[in-house]
Design an enzyme around this catalytic site. Structure first.
Site, mmCIF file in Angstrom:
data_model
loop_
_atom_site.group_PDB
_atom_site.id
_atom_site.type_symbol
_atom_site.label_atom_id
_atom_site.label_comp_id
_atom_site.label_asym_id
_atom_site.label_seq_id
_atom_site.Cartn_x
_atom_site.Cartn_y
_atom_site.Cartn_z
ATOM 1 C CE LYS A 1 -18.081 7.495 -6.092
ATOM 2 N NZ LYS A 1 -17.591 7.603 -4.711
HETATM 3 P P1 NAD Z 1 -6.552 4.494 -5.403
HETATM 4 O O1 NAD Z 1 -6.758 4.423 -6.869
HETATM 5 O O2 NAD Z 1 -5.667 5.554 -4.834
HETATM 6 O O3 NAD Z 1 -5.970 3.075 -4.863
HETATM 7 C C1 NAD Z 1 -6.548 1.851 -5.136
HETATM 8 C C2 NAD Z 1 -5.593 0.766 -4.660
HETATM 9 O O4 NAD Z 1 -6.229 -0.501 -4.781
HETATM 10 C C3 NAD Z 1 -4.311 0.676 -5.484
HETATM 11 O O5 NAD Z 1 -3.235 0.348 -4.622
HETATM 12 C C4 NAD Z 1 -4.590 -0.497 -6.432
HETATM 13 O O6 NAD Z 1 -3.403 -1.115 -6.880
HETATM 14 C C5 NAD Z 1 -5.374 -1.391 -5.512
HETATM 15 N N1 NAD Z 1 -6.225 -2.378 -6.173
HETATM 16 C C6 NAD Z 1 -7.084 -2.221 -7.202
HETATM 17 N N2 NAD Z 1 -7.676 -3.397 -7.502
HETATM 18 C C7 NAD Z 1 -7.188 -4.311 -6.633
HETATM 19 C C8 NAD Z 1 -7.392 -5.683 -6.403
HETATM 20 N N3 NAD Z 1 -8.248 -6.378 -7.164
HETATM 21 N N4 NAD Z 1 -6.723 -6.295 -5.407
HETATM 22 C C9 NAD Z 1 -5.866 -5.607 -4.624
HETATM 23 N N5 NAD Z 1 -5.606 -4.302 -4.786
HETATM 24 C C10 NAD Z 1 -6.254 -3.665 -5.775
HETATM 25 O O7 NAD Z 1 -8.019 4.548 -4.771
HETATM 26 P P2 NAD Z 1 -8.434 5.087 -3.328
HETATM 27 O O8 NAD Z 1 -8.768 6.521 -3.419
HETATM 28 O O9 NAD Z 1 -7.456 4.599 -2.317
HETATM 29 O O10 NAD Z 1 -9.826 4.318 -3.147
HETATM 30 C C11 NAD Z 1 -9.898 2.947 -2.771
HETATM 31 C C12 NAD Z 1 -11.341 2.615 -2.409
HETATM 32 O O11 NAD Z 1 -11.770 3.484 -1.359
HETATM 33 C C13 NAD Z 1 -12.363 2.798 -3.526
HETATM 34 O O12 NAD Z 1 -13.392 1.848 -3.321
HETATM 35 C C14 NAD Z 1 -12.913 4.191 -3.267
HETATM 36 O O13 NAD Z 1 -14.211 4.360 -3.819
HETATM 37 C C15 NAD Z 1 -12.942 4.168 -1.751
HETATM 38 N N6 NAD Z 1 -12.956 5.492 -1.116
HETATM 39 C C16 NAD Z 1 -11.964 6.391 -1.351
HETATM 40 C C17 NAD Z 1 -11.984 7.614 -0.681
HETATM 41 C C18 NAD Z 1 -10.874 8.609 -0.836
HETATM 42 O O14 NAD Z 1 -10.883 9.625 -0.115
HETATM 43 N N7 NAD Z 1 -9.893 8.391 -1.706
HETATM 44 C C19 NAD Z 1 -13.049 7.920 0.173
HETATM 45 C C20 NAD Z 1 -14.049 6.966 0.384
HETATM 46 C C21 NAD Z 1 -13.982 5.753 -0.260
#
Ligand code: NAD
Length: 421
Positions: free
Chosen positions: A111
């Site tokens: 990471k």
């Molecule tokens: P992103 O930045 O595209 O979206 C994050 C979303 O969460 C946004 O809508 C933001 O407004 C919202 N958010 C942030 N803090 C918040 C809160 N306190 N309450 C409510 N909403 C909140 O990120 P993403 O890529 O969708 O990733 C989201 C999660 O999934 C992270 O934990 C990331 O590590 C995990 N993840 C992502 C992927 C991927 O392929 N993108 C894969 C595995 C895990």
């Protein structure tokens, strides 16, 4: 640190370590091996000088932690955030090792992160930070070593800059150096939707266990970024009733179900779900506690803690985000009979299609989307069944079962290789 961690729960690394210890104990893992697997292989800290648009020189701190390469090249995202810490990256890197092992793909775990606030940076500044960070870690990454991917606040454009910087240094184009790239630069069809699709696939499997129908299942999703919005769209199209959605600014709720296509259009214009006309407004923490069948935290870590776990009403929890639930909350949910599909299984669709992307780049042969989705489904369903069966066999909850399965696979590879000690 996550929002709720301020309320004295464990950090991401401490949560990972606590779960690792429980699983390792159940597996009766040798003490030396336990010590080895708990510790990352390598932690890189870099200080990144960047010429800002103002003409001032600024220095940003960045990290890359490679937890394990026992089963293949290290693999994991890079996040940009003002709050990111080495400890958080260390925990997430280990979780990547376990995640890749749970879905049985030939990668280790890594990471990365840079302490910066992307909202305060211009596109040019972001590009310069990304390129210099890549140059600083260049000797340690590459298709055979460590393959970065997007994570919070990084995207396809970030990956294109990393790929280009890497390629400029090695003097030929190496598309397999990162995943999550734009389609025109060697990205994979289906990658953008993969994590959300994976959440839906495991949700279908969980419903089957309870003999439930999709069209009567009410879903709440916290987070409407890559994971949350794609999960919402795909599940809506599959017939689920999405009754609540929240982002960092707030949430909206409608017991009759939200029109997710209309909501996506609204968000592309207003940049938030707040104010969507066809629902009541609700807080983004409060939404977790509403009555529903499936809850998908898909925003950030440590949102379900000992403080609110007893108020979660969902029967099934599908962890789209990494580490949304703390270990004390795990125990409460388990005692209350909530069926948890843990993050290292539920959100593994992203890394699985990243693996497909890496394979396609190395083959120079690209698959139709239908093949990507079919292979993803096969892997997620097998992993779901492996975890649930492992849990039943060892009489542990799904989270510990997923950890046990992963640790078992990684330690088996290590034993086969032999530890060069
Ligand atoms: P992103 O930045 O595209 O979206 C994050 C979303 O969460 C946004 O809508 C933001 O407004 C919202 N958010 C942030 N803090 C918040 C809160 N306190 N309450 C409510 N909403 C909140 O990120 P993403 O890529 O969708 O990733 C989201 C999660 O999934 C992270 O934990 C990331 O590590 C995990 N993840 C992502 C992927 C991927 O392929 N993108 C894969 C595995 C895990």
């Amino acid at each position: 640190m996550g929002v709720a961690q301020v309320q004295n729960e464990l950090s991401v690394y401490q949560s990972m370590a606590a779960r690792f210890d429980t699983a390792a104990e159940k597996l009766k893992l040798d003490e030396g091996l336990k010590k080895y697997l708990r510790t990352p292989n390598r932690e890189i800290i870099v200080h990144i000088p960047v010429l800002m648009d103002s003409g001032q020189l600024e220095v940003f701190d960045g990290f890359r932690v490679q937890h394990s390469i026992a089963r293949g090249p290290a693999k994991g995202g890079i996040r940009y955030s003002p709050d990111v810490t080495l400890d958080e990256i260390r925990g997430l890197a280990a979780e990547m090792t376990w995640k890749c092992a749970v879905v049985n793909i030939p990668f280790g775990g890594a990471k990365g992160g840079i302490i910066c606030d992307p909202n305060q940076l211009s596109l040019g500044e972001l590009e310069r930070i990304t390129r210099r960070y890549t140059a600083e870690i260049l000797d340690y990454i590459g298709p055979e070593r460590d393959v970065p991917a997007p994570d919070m606040n990084t995207n396809e454009q970030t990956m294109a800059w990393i790929m280009d910087t890497y390629s400029m240094h090695v003097r030929h184009t190496v598309t397999a150096s990162v995943t999550g790239k734009p389609l025109d630069l060697g990205g994979s069809r289906g990658r953008r939707e993969a994590t959300g699709r994976g959440c839906m696939i495991v949700c279908h499997e969980a419903l089957k266990r309870f003999g439930r129908r999709i069209d009567t299942t009410r879903v709440i999703i916290q987070g409407f970024g890559n994971v949350g919005s794609q999960a919402a769209r795909l599940m809506y199209e599959a017939g689920y009733k999405i009754i609540g959605v929240a982002d960092v600014h707030g949430g909206i709720f409608n017991t009759h179900g939200l029109d997710i296509h209309a909501l996506i259009d609204y968000v592309s214009e207003h940049k938030t779900v707040v104010g969507f006309p066809d629902g009541e407004s609700i807080g983004n923490q409060e939404i977790l506690e509403q009555d529903c069948d499936v809850l998908i935290p898909a925003a950030t870590e440590s949102v379900i803690t000992s403080k609110n776990a007893d108020r979660i009403k969902a029967r099934i929890l599908v962890e789209g985000a990494n580490s949304p639930t703390t270990p004390p909350a795990d125990d409460i949910l388990f005692d209350r009979g909530v069926f948890v599909v843990p993050d290292i299984l539920a959100n593994a669709g992203g890394v699985t299609v990243s693996y497909f992307e890496w394979v396609q780049d190395r083959q120079g042969y690209f698959w139709p989307e239908v093949d990507v989705n079919e292979r993803l489904k096969h892997i997620q369903v097998s992993a779901f069944n492996d975890v649930v069966r492992y849990g039943e066999k060892h009489n542990v909850n799904n989270r510990i079962a997923a950890y046990m399965l992963a640790i078992d696979r990684v330690s088996f590879s290590l034993k086969l290789r032999g530890i060069y000690a």
